[in-house]
Design a protein around this motif. Structure first.
Motif, short mmCIF file in Angstrom:
data_model
loop_
_atom_site.label_atom_id
_atom_site.label_comp_id
_atom_site.label_asym_id
_atom_site.label_seq_id
_atom_site.Cartn_x
_atom_site.Cartn_y
_atom_site.Cartn_z
N GLY A 42 0.88 -1.28 0.17
CA GLY A 42 0.07 0.41 0.00
C GLY A 42 0.87 1.37 -0.15
N GLY A 43 0.41 2.30 0.65
CA GLY A 43 1.03 3.61 0.48
C GLY A 43 0.04 4.80 0.75
N GLY A 44 -1.01 4.63 1.28
CA GLY A 44 -2.09 5.45 1.31
C GLY A 44 -1.61 6.70 1.71
N ASN A 45 -1.00 6.51 3.23
CA ASN A 45 -0.49 7.69 4.04
C ASN A 45 0.32 8.63 3.16
OD1 ASN A 45 -2.11 6.79 5.90
ND2 ASN A 45 -0.75 5.99 7.12
N LEU A 46 1.53 8.05 2.56
CA LEU A 46 2.43 8.81 1.94
C LEU A 46 1.63 9.61 0.70
CD1 LEU A 46 5.19 9.78 1.61
CD2 LEU A 46 5.77 7.83 0.45
N ALA A 47 0.83 8.98 -0.01
CA ALA A 47 0.31 9.58 -1.13
C ALA A 47 -0.59 10.76 -0.56
CB ALA A 47 -0.72 8.50 -1.83
N THR A 48 -1.48 10.62 0.44
CA THR A 48 -2.19 11.60 1.18
C THR A 48 -1.40 12.94 1.51
OG1 THR A 48 -3.75 10.01 2.07
CG2 THR A 48 -3.67 12.31 3.09
N GLU A 49 -0.23 12.58 2.05
CA GLU A 49 0.84 13.47 2.52
C GLU A 49 1.41 14.40 1.33
OE1 GLU A 49 5.41 13.77 4.28
OE2 GLU A 49 4.31 12.22 4.65
N ILE A 50 1.75 13.59 0.38
CA ILE A 50 2.21 14.31 -0.95
C ILE A 50 1.26 15.15 -1.66
CG2 ILE A 50 3.48 13.99 -3.18
CD1 ILE A 50 5.08 11.89 -1.77
N ALA A 51 0.03 14.58 -1.64
CA ALA A 51 -1.05 15.22 -2.32
C ALA A 51 -1.39 16.50 -1.60
CB ALA A 51 -2.34 14.22 -2.15
N GLY A 52 -1.35 16.46 -0.36
CA GLY A 52 -1.46 17.59 0.67
C GLY A 52 -0.59 18.69 0.18
N LYS A 53 0.43 18.47 -0.15
CA LYS A 53 1.77 19.42 -0.22
C LYS A 53 1.55 19.80 -1.59
CE LYS A 53 5.23 17.31 2.73
NZ LYS A 53 6.54 16.37 2.74
N LEU A 54 0.92 19.21 -2.62
CA LEU A 54 0.51 19.72 -3.92
C LEU A 54 -0.63 20.41 -4.07
CD1 LEU A 54 1.86 16.66 -5.85
CD2 LEU A 54 2.81 18.78 -5.67
N GLY A 55 -1.45 20.50 -2.80
CA GLY A 55 -2.57 21.24 -2.85
C GLY A 55 -3.95 20.33 -3.33
N TYR A 56 -3.70 19.21 -3.35
CA TYR A 56 -5.01 18.27 -3.59
C TYR A 56 -5.48 17.83 -2.06
CZ TYR A 56 -2.47 18.06 -8.13
OH TYR A 56 -1.84 18.59 -9.26
N LYS A 57 -6.75 17.58 -2.08
CA LYS A 57 -7.45 17.30 -0.72
C LYS A 57 -8.05 15.86 -1.21
CE LYS A 57 -11.50 17.94 1.79
NZ LYS A 57 -12.81 18.90 2.19
N THR A 58 -7.56 14.85 -0.15
CA THR A 58 -8.00 13.17 -0.40
C THR A 58 -9.33 13.18 0.43
OG1 THR A 58 -5.50 12.69 0.03
CG2 THR A 58 -7.20 11.17 0.53
N GLN A 59 -10.24 12.34 -0.51
CA GLN A 59 -11.54 12.27 0.13
C GLN A 59 -11.40 10.49 0.07
OE1 GLN A 59 -13.47 14.34 -3.27
NE2 GLN A 59 -14.79 14.98 -1.78
N MET A 60 -12.24 10.13 1.31
CA MET A 60 -12.35 8.59 1.39
C MET A 60 -13.99 8.25 1.73
SD MET A 60 -9.23 7.82 1.42
CE MET A 60 -9.38 5.91 2.64
#
Length: 259
Positions: A41-59
């Motif tokens: 997996g790797g969801g947390n890191l993807a969420t972290e990097i998405a946040g730094k790029l200004g993208y919001k994660t929805q679940m």
């Protein structure tokens, strides 16, 4: 008669982020005898990097909603950064490995999840697994390391639940091998009390599973995980285990899933 046992191991993102535990896990994985496959997996890191790029994660119910921007981040993080780091670490432990996603050899073909109550975006549900292609890698004594990215027959990359990927691979490979599925994550197993890490339910059959659902003991990310477990058992997988980074040794408490 199938003579070889194939072990398919899914490791969660939180374990990957813990360097000490991840290192111990990889050593135990390398020590496993016989053919093996690692899914990560790797969801947390993807969420972290998405946040730094200004993208919001929805679940929604433990599953990620993936828009056009998110699939770019997920492909970079899952298929690139995490996948290649794992392969490199396995090579350092003298375990020959190759990093893959579903597009490689059309190994995991999926279709975009239809819009019902929620539009999951670029999220795929596995349609078929190319067992012969995966077996051709195993026959060369190479360990496939799969990221949780699949591909449509039209060439579109889709974010796919890592537990589902592991379960579907294990089911497909059951036509060639006796298969066992291991889910290694941050908990010691399925917990009766989410606040008590020692409340591990050591064995869950279908009846117990229905009880846990009715009592709402199982929720969030554990729901799709256990759903995948029982689906896999119905499609040829022999044994399924859930536990923490020590699971592969089977020296500590864990959860076993049975029909």
């Amino acid at each position: 008669m199938k003579s070889k046992v194939l072990k398919v191991v899914k490791i969660g993102g939180k374990l990957i982020e813990n360097e000490a535990k991840f290192t111990e896990f990889l050593k135990d994985f390398v020590a496993l005898e016989g053919p093996k496959i690692l899914v990560h997996g790797g969801g947390n890191l993807a969420t972290e990097i998405a946040g730094k790029l200004g993208y919001k994660t929805q679940m929604f119910e433990g599953r990620r909603i993936t828009d056009a921007d998110s699939i770019k981040v997920i492909t970079m993080v899952y298929g690139g950064l995490i996948n290649k780091n794992i392969v490199a670490k396995l090579q350092a432990l003298e375990n020959n490995a190759v990093g893959l996603c579903g597009a490689d050899g059309l190994s995991i073909v999926s279709e975009k999840r239809p819009v019902k109550e929620v539009d999951f975006g670029f999220v795929g549900d596995v349609k078929k697994v190319n067992a012969n292609f995966i077996d051709s890698i195993l026959e060369q004594n190479i360990t496939p390391v799969f990221s949780a990215i699949s591909c449509t027959e039209e060439g579109v990359l889709l974010n796919t639940n890592g537990d589902s990927v592991a379960a579907e691979i294990t089911q497909a490979m059951s036509s060639i091998y006796e298969t066992e599925l291991y889910f290694c994550f941050e908990k010691k197993g399925v917990l009766a009390d989410a606040q008590n890490d020692d409340s591990v339910i050591e064995e869950i059959d279908r009846e117990k599973y229905e009880e846990l659902l009715a009592e709402k003991i199982i929720s969030d990310g554990m729901l799709p995980k256990l759903h995948n477990c029982f689906q896999a058992l119905e499609h040829g997988v022999k044994q399924i285990f859930l536990g923490d980074f020590k699971l592969l040794k089977k020296e500590s408490v864990y959860t076993k899933i049975s029909n």
